[in-house]
Write an enzyme that holds these catalytic residues in place. Structure first.
Site, PDB file in Angstrom:
ATOM      1  N   GLU A 292     -25.996  -1.503  -6.466  1.00 17.13           N
ATOM      2  CA  GLU A 292     -26.829  -1.662  -5.264  1.00 17.13           C
ATOM      3  C   GLU A 292     -27.751  -0.458  -5.252  1.00 17.13           C
ATOM      4  O   GLU A 292     -27.287   0.682  -5.265  1.00 17.13           O
ATOM      5  CB  GLU A 292     -25.965  -1.725  -4.012  1.00 17.13           C
ATOM      6  CG  GLU A 292     -25.074  -2.961  -3.947  1.00 17.13           C
ATOM      7  CD  GLU A 292     -25.831  -4.270  -4.060  1.00 17.13           C
ATOM      8  OE1 GLU A 292     -27.005  -4.343  -3.630  1.00 17.13           O
ATOM      9  OE2 GLU A 292     -25.264  -5.233  -4.612  1.00 17.13           O
ATOM     10  N   CYS A 326     -30.350   3.233   2.807  1.00 15.78           N
ATOM     11  CA  CYS A 326     -31.066   2.375   1.859  1.00 15.78           C
ATOM     12  C   CYS A 326     -31.797   1.272   2.611  1.00 15.78           C
ATOM     13  O   CYS A 326     -32.787   0.726   2.149  1.00 15.78           O
ATOM     14  CB  CYS A 326     -30.086   1.778   0.872  1.00 15.78           C
ATOM     15  SG  CYS A 326     -28.662   1.096   1.707  1.00 15.78           S
TER      16      CYS A 326
HETATM   17  P1  NAD Z   1     -28.842   8.914  -6.860  1.00 18.10           P
HETATM   18  O1  NAD Z   1     -29.241   7.785  -7.706  1.00 18.10           O
HETATM   19  O2  NAD Z   1     -29.550  10.202  -7.000  1.00 18.10           O
HETATM   20  O3  NAD Z   1     -27.297   9.238  -7.109  1.00 18.10           O
HETATM   21  C1  NAD Z   1     -26.299   8.251  -6.995  1.00 18.10           C
HETATM   22  C2  NAD Z   1     -25.107   8.655  -7.844  1.00 18.10           C
HETATM   23  O4  NAD Z   1     -25.489   8.581  -9.201  1.00 18.10           O
HETATM   24  C3  NAD Z   1     -24.646  10.100  -7.611  1.00 18.10           C
HETATM   25  O5  NAD Z   1     -23.243  10.154  -7.697  1.00 18.10           O
HETATM   26  C4  NAD Z   1     -25.297  10.839  -8.754  1.00 18.10           C
HETATM   27  O6  NAD Z   1     -24.625  12.023  -9.103  1.00 18.10           O
HETATM   28  C5  NAD Z   1     -25.174   9.801  -9.844  1.00 18.10           C
HETATM   29  N1  NAD Z   1     -26.062   9.967 -10.994  1.00 18.10           N
HETATM   30  C6  NAD Z   1     -27.279  10.550 -11.072  1.00 18.10           C
HETATM   31  N2  NAD Z   1     -27.734  10.477 -12.329  1.00 18.10           N
HETATM   32  C7  NAD Z   1     -26.785   9.840 -13.061  1.00 18.10           C
HETATM   33  C8  NAD Z   1     -26.636   9.444 -14.424  1.00 18.10           C
HETATM   34  N3  NAD Z   1     -27.573   9.700 -15.321  1.00 18.10           N
HETATM   35  N4  NAD Z   1     -25.497   8.795 -14.791  1.00 18.10           N
HETATM   36  C9  NAD Z   1     -24.554   8.527 -13.885  1.00 18.10           C
HETATM   37  N5  NAD Z   1     -24.635   8.872 -12.599  1.00 18.10           N
HETATM   38  C10 NAD Z   1     -25.726   9.515 -12.196  1.00 18.10           C
HETATM   39  O7  NAD Z   1     -28.873   8.394  -5.347  1.00 18.10           O
HETATM   40  P2  NAD Z   1     -28.568   9.198  -4.009  1.00 18.10           P
HETATM   41  O8  NAD Z   1     -29.659  10.152  -3.747  1.00 18.10           O
HETATM   42  O9  NAD Z   1     -27.161   9.682  -3.966  1.00 18.10           O
HETATM   43  O10 NAD Z   1     -28.641   7.982  -2.958  1.00 18.10           O
HETATM   44  C11 NAD Z   1     -29.861   7.490  -2.524  1.00 18.10           C
HETATM   45  C12 NAD Z   1     -30.254   6.239  -3.259  1.00 18.10           C
HETATM   46  O11 NAD Z   1     -29.217   5.281  -3.167  1.00 18.10           O
HETATM   47  C13 NAD Z   1     -31.473   5.579  -2.646  1.00 18.10           C
HETATM   48  O12 NAD Z   1     -32.296   5.088  -3.659  1.00 18.10           O
HETATM   49  C14 NAD Z   1     -30.880   4.447  -1.819  1.00 18.10           C
HETATM   50  O13 NAD Z   1     -31.763   3.383  -1.578  1.00 18.10           O
HETATM   51  C15 NAD Z   1     -29.722   4.044  -2.668  1.00 18.10           C
HETATM   52  N6  NAD Z   1     -28.698   3.364  -1.897  1.00 18.10           N
HETATM   53  C16 NAD Z   1     -28.632   2.012  -2.008  1.00 18.10           C
HETATM   54  C17 NAD Z   1     -27.691   1.310  -1.265  1.00 18.10           C
HETATM   55  C18 NAD Z   1     -27.601  -0.182  -1.350  1.00 18.10           C
HETATM   56  O14 NAD Z   1     -26.631  -0.742  -0.867  1.00 18.10           O
HETATM   57  N7  NAD Z   1     -28.562  -0.834  -1.967  1.00 18.10           N
HETATM   58  C19 NAD Z   1     -26.827   2.006  -0.413  1.00 18.10           C
HETATM   59  C20 NAD Z   1     -26.918   3.388  -0.351  1.00 18.10           C
HETATM   60  C21 NAD Z   1     -27.859   4.066  -1.104  1.00 18.10           C
END
Ligand code: NAD
Length: 554
Positions: A292, A326
């Site tokens: 998501e 999000c």
């Molecule tokens: P992010 O993508 O920066 O991080 C999410 C997770 O991924 C973290 O645990 C991070 O450490 C990890 N991550 C980062 N790079 C990675 C890699 N190369 N390999 C594996 N893991 C990695 O997102 P964020 O800032 O924590 O959250 C915000 C984002 O999440 C926004 O884009 C938001 O829209 C989205 N979001 C979506 C939903 C939904 O249900 N669609 C819900 C909540 C948040």
């Protein structure tokens, strides 16, 4: 034993009001003081053991850089490999544990969270993620409790799906856990998502390596402690932290990698999908990829809408939790004939919003998560202010002296395809395009085509025909669509959540649609009285059947 039990019927956890003088407010503030005074060191948790590494990182409150919340131990390739091994070891027993016993762990966790653990998880979320009392309550208490109470019921309903059994045989579907381990990767913005992503696969009999967001390690740590208190066996969920790219690389190279349960940004999910694709020939099974991801959520207003309802929805939808949902409203389309009223009502509301510490219950808004987010949001606002077609309607300020504070900001964008109308900013910035009210149909197309995302969206109208038109034209523009309501605030059991297009695989967290991804069905047919001869009645040319000739015993 020998009975068919039923999972208790779930109901949504009531949201406590935290009014001044209420016992719940006193309890959460007492826990806040306690957590702040703890010198916590957050270990990795692998196979039920606390693993401390030499690399440590300071975790500070986003609204107060001076407040050290914890020191987080970080691991690397070696710890990640150990976590995968621990998950695989625990899998043998957990996969054989009866469903009732697995479900009971999460139902118990929900009850613990509804009582004394509520204050801990809410306080950790307030301090670590800068959420006010209400935002913490609806997330780390109510939504997580709901996930843990509703998912067992959905799993039970899923397991009850069985094929037909005509006379003479019995057909069954066995819902096996995936053959390997699941990798759960969670974002900073919802404690409930952090709790749900590792536990939904675990409920279905899988074991998990879980990487919480580095900025949400405080609530992440307490989630795992709560699960341990609820009786989750060691190794079922293993928590790792450290460089995410390295952790992912180690796990994606293992043949037992069986699936990823991700919530976060679209580019990170793209990179994961790509790595999994590159490694696909290594895997024992095709991995399940559930993600998501981002959003650019819209509010479309029709001339027949109530301007005050629109203004309130925009202010709540765009600015609660600093626009870091999000689902946050981040682009709005308002007809010219309604805009003066909507703008005035919004500006009046925004003027009364206080931005500050979540420990100050007078603050509707708090800090954004970290410096990276602060700089990114400031950058978008600065770029927008340079555009000739964009006007600043409200806000525009940012202050990082004590914490990462950004004021609620409204931009009026003459160009409906300007950068802030298209891209996810993930902060308290709302871009509004004012359209000529006669151009309703063209605007429907604009909403559908402006952004690659399709997470949430809302239409405001009193005219039923306009609602029906928006409903049809925007069918694929949002996975969660609202009529006369803000696009945030989905509730488990009421609005299963998720989007399509660049917003994710739309596997709807908190529903059977998500749980189905964590099981691999095996069909079993049993025949009670199997045939003793290979020949069917049709075989033969008439007259004396050959079958009988051949069957003459010697
Ligand atoms: P992010 O993508 O920066 O991080 C999410 C997770 O991924 C973290 O645990 C991070 O450490 C990890 N991550 C980062 N790079 C990675 C890699 N190369 N390999 C594996 N893991 C990695 O997102 P964020 O800032 O924590 O959250 C915000 C984002 O999440 C926004 O884009 C938001 O829209 C989205 N979001 C979506 C939903 C939904 O249900 N669609 C819900 C909540 C948040």
């Amino acid at each position: 034993m020998n009975s068919r039990s039923r999972v208790p019927c779930p109901a949504n956890e009531p949201v406590l009001p935290y009014a001044p003088g209420s016992p719940e407010r006193a309890k959460v503030f007492a826990r806040l003081a306690e957590l702040k005074s703890r010198r916590l060191e957050i270990p990795l948790i692998i196979g039920g053991e606390e693993v401390r590494t030499k690399t440590r990182r300071d975790l500070r409150a986003p609204h107060d850089h001076g407040q050290l919340l914890a020191r987080v131990c970080e691991g690397g390739a070696a710890e990640t490999a150990k976590a995968a091994a621990a998950a695989l070891k625990a899998r043998k027993e957990w996969a054989r544990t009866p469903f009732e016993e697995r479900a009971a762990v999460f139902l118990r966790a929900a009850d613990l969270l509804a009582n004394d653990w509520r204050w801990t998880l809410n306080a950790a979320t307030m301090l670590g993620q800068s959420k006010n009392l209400h935002q913490a309550e609806i997330d780390s208490a109510c939504e997580l409790i709901d996930f843990w109470r509703f998912n067992p019921r959905y799993a039970e309903e899923l397991y009850a799906q069985q094929p037909l059994s005509p006379r003479g045989s019995w057909n069954r579907l066995q819902f096996r856990p995936l053959e390997g381990f699941v990798y759960a990767v969670t974002p900073f913005n919802f404690t409930s998502i952090a709790g749900n992503l590792p536990t939904a696969p675990a409920l279905m009999g899988n074991t998990v390596v879980w990487k919480p967001s580095s900025t949400a390690m405080l609530s992440g740590y307490y989630i795992l402690k709560l699960l341990e208190a609820a009786g989750l066996p060691p190794g079922v969920v293993n928590m790792v932290s450290g460089p995410s790219a390295e952790i992912s690389r180690v796990l994606f190279e293992r043949p037992e990698f069986a699936g990823v349960h991700f919530t976060g940004s679209t580019p990170v999910f793209h990179s994961m999908w790509k790595s999994v694709g590159e490694n696909v020939a290594r895997y024992r099974s095709y991995p399940r990829l559930v993600g998501e991801t981002g959003g650019k959520d819209f509010v479309l207003v029709h001339s027949s809408a109530d301007p005050d309802a629109v203004a309130a929805a925009l202010v709540r939808g765009a600015f609660e939790f600093q626009g870091q949902k999000c689902s946050a409203a981040s682009r709005a389309y308002v007809p010219a004939d309604l805009w003066p009223k909507v703008r005035k009502a919004m500006k009046d509301m925004i003027a009364s919003i206080e931005v500050g510490s979540p420990e100050d219950p007078g603050c509707f808004m708090n800090a954004v998560i970290d410096r990276k987010a602060f700089d990114r949001i400031k950058g978008y606002v600065a770029a927008a202010r340079k555009e000739k077609t964009t006007k600043l309607v409200a806000g525009g300020g940012a202050d990082d002296a004590q914490g990462f504070f950004v004021s609620p900001t409204v931009l009026e964008c003459g160009d409906p395809k300007s950068l802030t109308m298209r891209e996810e900013i993930f902060g308290p910035v709302l871009s509004v395009h004012v359209y000529p009210e006669k151009k309703w149909k063209e605007t429907l197309r604009l909403v559908d085509e402006t952004s690659p995302y399709a997470l949430t969206g809302a239409v405001f109208a009193r005219d039923r025909r306009a609602i029906a038109e928006a409903d049809a034209a925007l069918e694929n523009a949002a996975g969660n669509f609202y009529v006369n309501d803000k696009p945030t605030g989905a509730v488990v059991g009421q609005q299963p959540f998720g989007g399509a297009r660049a917003s994710g695989t739309n596997d709807k967290a908190g529903s059977f649609l998500n749980l189905i991804r964590w099981t691999s069905a095996r069909a079993i047919k049993e025949t009670f009285d199997p045939p003793k001869d290979y020949r069917y009645p049709w075989l033969g040319r008439g007259g004396k059947p050959r079958a009988e000739k051949a069957a003459v015993p010697a």
